[in-house]
Scaffold this motif. Sequence first.
Motif, mmCIF file in Angstrom:
data_model
loop_
_atom_site.group_PDB
_atom_site.id
_atom_site.type_symbol
_atom_site.label_atom_id
_atom_site.label_comp_id
_atom_site.label_asym_id
_atom_site.label_seq_id
_atom_site.Cartn_x
_atom_site.Cartn_y
_atom_site.Cartn_z
ATOM 1 N N VAL A 26 59.687 37.811 -32.485
ATOM 2 C CA VAL A 26 58.225 37.843 -32.549
ATOM 3 C C VAL A 26 57.774 37.042 -33.762
ATOM 4 O O VAL A 26 58.316 37.203 -34.859
ATOM 5 N N VAL A 27 56.795 36.150 -33.546
ATOM 6 C CA VAL A 27 56.244 35.329 -34.632
ATOM 7 C C VAL A 27 54.779 35.703 -34.838
ATOM 8 O O VAL A 27 54.006 35.769 -33.881
ATOM 9 N N GLU A 28 54.429 35.956 -36.089
ATOM 10 C CA GLU A 28 53.031 36.208 -36.431
ATOM 11 C C GLU A 28 52.339 34.856 -36.512
ATOM 12 O O GLU A 28 52.730 34.001 -37.311
ATOM 13 N N ASN A 29 51.326 34.641 -35.675
ATOM 14 C CA ASN A 29 50.764 33.295 -35.536
ATOM 15 C C ASN A 29 50.111 32.767 -36.815
ATOM 16 O O ASN A 29 50.195 31.576 -37.115
ATOM 17 N N GLU A 30 49.454 33.645 -37.574
ATOM 18 C CA GLU A 30 48.737 33.182 -38.775
ATOM 19 C C GLU A 30 49.696 32.694 -39.857
ATOM 20 O O GLU A 30 49.426 31.716 -40.537
ATOM 21 N N THR A 31 50.802 33.379 -40.034
ATOM 22 C CA THR A 31 51.713 33.035 -41.129
ATOM 23 C C THR A 31 52.885 32.177 -40.673
ATOM 24 O O THR A 31 53.531 31.528 -41.493
ATOM 25 N N GLY A 32 53.186 32.178 -39.373
ATOM 26 C CA GLY A 32 54.366 31.458 -38.891
ATOM 27 C C GLY A 32 55.667 32.146 -39.253
ATOM 28 O O GLY A 32 56.730 31.531 -39.250
ATOM 29 N N LYS A 33 55.588 33.432 -39.575
ATOM 30 C CA LYS A 33 56.801 34.165 -39.957
ATOM 31 C C LYS A 33 57.305 35.045 -38.827
ATOM 32 O O LYS A 33 56.526 35.561 -38.015
ATOM 33 N N LEU A 34 58.601 35.242 -38.812
ATOM 34 C CA LEU A 34 59.225 36.161 -37.857
ATOM 35 C C LEU A 34 58.957 37.586 -38.325
ATOM 36 O O LEU A 34 59.153 37.896 -39.503
ATOM 37 N N THR A 35 58.504 38.420 -37.409
ATOM 38 C CA THR A 35 58.296 39.819 -37.796
ATOM 39 C C THR A 35 59.376 40.727 -37.221
ATOM 40 O O THR A 35 59.647 41.784 -37.773
ATOM 41 N N GLU A 36 59.963 40.315 -36.108
ATOM 42 C CA GLU A 36 61.020 41.129 -35.496
ATOM 43 C C GLU A 36 61.964 40.212 -34.754
ATOM 44 O O GLU A 36 61.528 39.233 -34.125
ATOM 45 N N VAL A 37 63.243 40.556 -34.786
ATOM 46 C CA VAL A 37 64.247 39.822 -34.015
ATOM 47 C C VAL A 37 65.123 40.875 -33.342
ATOM 48 O O VAL A 37 65.566 41.820 -34.009
ATOM 49 N N GLY A 38 65.353 40.746 -32.029
ATOM 50 C CA GLY A 38 66.168 41.760 -31.358
ATOM 51 C C GLY A 38 66.774 41.234 -30.074
ATOM 52 O O GLY A 38 66.681 40.048 -29.763
ATOM 53 N N SER A 39 67.412 42.141 -29.326
ATOM 54 C CA SER A 39 67.931 41.743 -28.016
ATOM 55 C C SER A 39 67.652 42.846 -27.002
ATOM 56 O O SER A 39 67.448 44.001 -27.385
ATOM 57 N N ASN A 40 67.615 42.456 -25.724
ATOM 58 C CA ASN A 40 67.204 43.337 -24.613
ATOM 59 C C ASN A 40 65.761 43.820 -24.853
ATOM 60 O O ASN A 40 65.234 43.676 -25.927
ATOM 61 N N GLN A 41 65.128 44.357 -23.879
ATOM 62 C CA GLN A 41 63.819 45.024 -24.008
ATOM 63 C C GLN A 41 62.860 44.379 -25.017
ATOM 64 O O GLN A 41 62.546 44.968 -26.054
ATOM 65 N N ALA A 42 62.373 43.180 -24.724
ATOM 66 C CA ALA A 42 61.416 42.529 -25.621
ATOM 67 C C ALA A 42 60.114 43.315 -25.664
ATOM 68 O O ALA A 42 59.720 43.932 -24.676
#
Length: 396
Positions: A26-42
């Motif tokens: 997941v990328v926060e659009n305003e900052t361009g930073k990743l907020t979460e990284v995972g696998s399965n069940q997005a």
Amino acid sequence: MSTTVYTNAKLFDGKNNTVTTDAWFVVENETGKLTEVGSNQAPTDSQQIVDLKGQYVMPGLINCHTHITMDPQSGDGGLGTDEIELTVRAVDNLHDLLASGVTYIRECGSAFDIDIRLNELRKEGKIDHTPEIMTSGRPYSMTGGHGDLGHFAHLVDSPDEMRKAVRTGLKKGTQSVKVMATGGVMTPGDFMTDPQLSVEEMQTAVIEAHHKGRIIAAHAEGNPGIMNAIKAGVDSIEHGFYVTDEEADLMIEQGTYLTPTFVADWAIPEYGRGSMPDWEIKKAADALDDLYANIMQAWKRGVKVTLGTDAGTPFNDFTMTPVELELMVQQGATPFEAMQTSSQNAATLMGIQDEYGTLEAGKFADFLVLDSNPLEDIKAVQQKDKAVYKKGVRMY
Ligand SMILES: [Zn+2]
């Protein structure tokens, strides 16, 4: 806060020697930073969803050694005195770097301090589609030394002159100081074995850079200059073609990085035949075997290696960063070890490891999307039409 979720990826995060299947981030659009990284069940609560269709995602490349004002087709760097021409060329080169997958560079010497001004314009949004830039401004050399051109280098001949020149560069906006510890290939009449700036002169530059919290790199191809630069306490040895075991051990002890720039020497016999004299081609080809052996030995001994290409030297254009990775693997690095040089190692040398280098929550979403697995075949990174994302925005 609006977010974008990327789903259905095969993710190499730059940190672990593995590809996670069915990954999402997941990328926060305003900052361009990743907020979460995972696998399965997005997560399903995002406004925007991008299906990556099972393609491979890896961190954007960090190239620690570029010369954006140089022309790789010129044979001698093409550093004429026309500042406007060099500026236009530098912008083109930045575009090529980003399109090839490089999302951050450390400059290692820019004529007229052009990188510093371009970086200001980049931050103001007046130029785009470029990597982020850690600026060097003009490098520091001695009278008659490597890169001795008034508009290219600060020429200094004592510790006092060095102090004044480095302070001037730092005031102007230098983020990474570059000093010339030896001669090299491209300046006529100057050789890899010529020691140039003295230990005292370089030490002065190290003190001034470190007082400002900045880093410092030394061009050092042969001996005794490599040892001089290590003794002076620089943060990285650039090229290091004739690095010895003794020097490697000192580098390990001090935490000094090594940027091999294989592709700069490889490109001359590869592309120079026909347009360069045979003796010059032979000289580069002979040196190549030695430098591969010396650098791989230092690497295996435990020296931390960073990726840099010296882009701008003859036939070594601004698309070659993925080729440097291939050469590292050809010489015995694993694909994972090679990729660490352009991710974690480069970010740590540059002091940006909290926000760049790997794909983890809290860091910027600088990433590449590839058709095949770079951990299986490093040439995957050379894909011409790869997608390049900078801070969550698709650039190419
Ligand atoms: Zn260079």
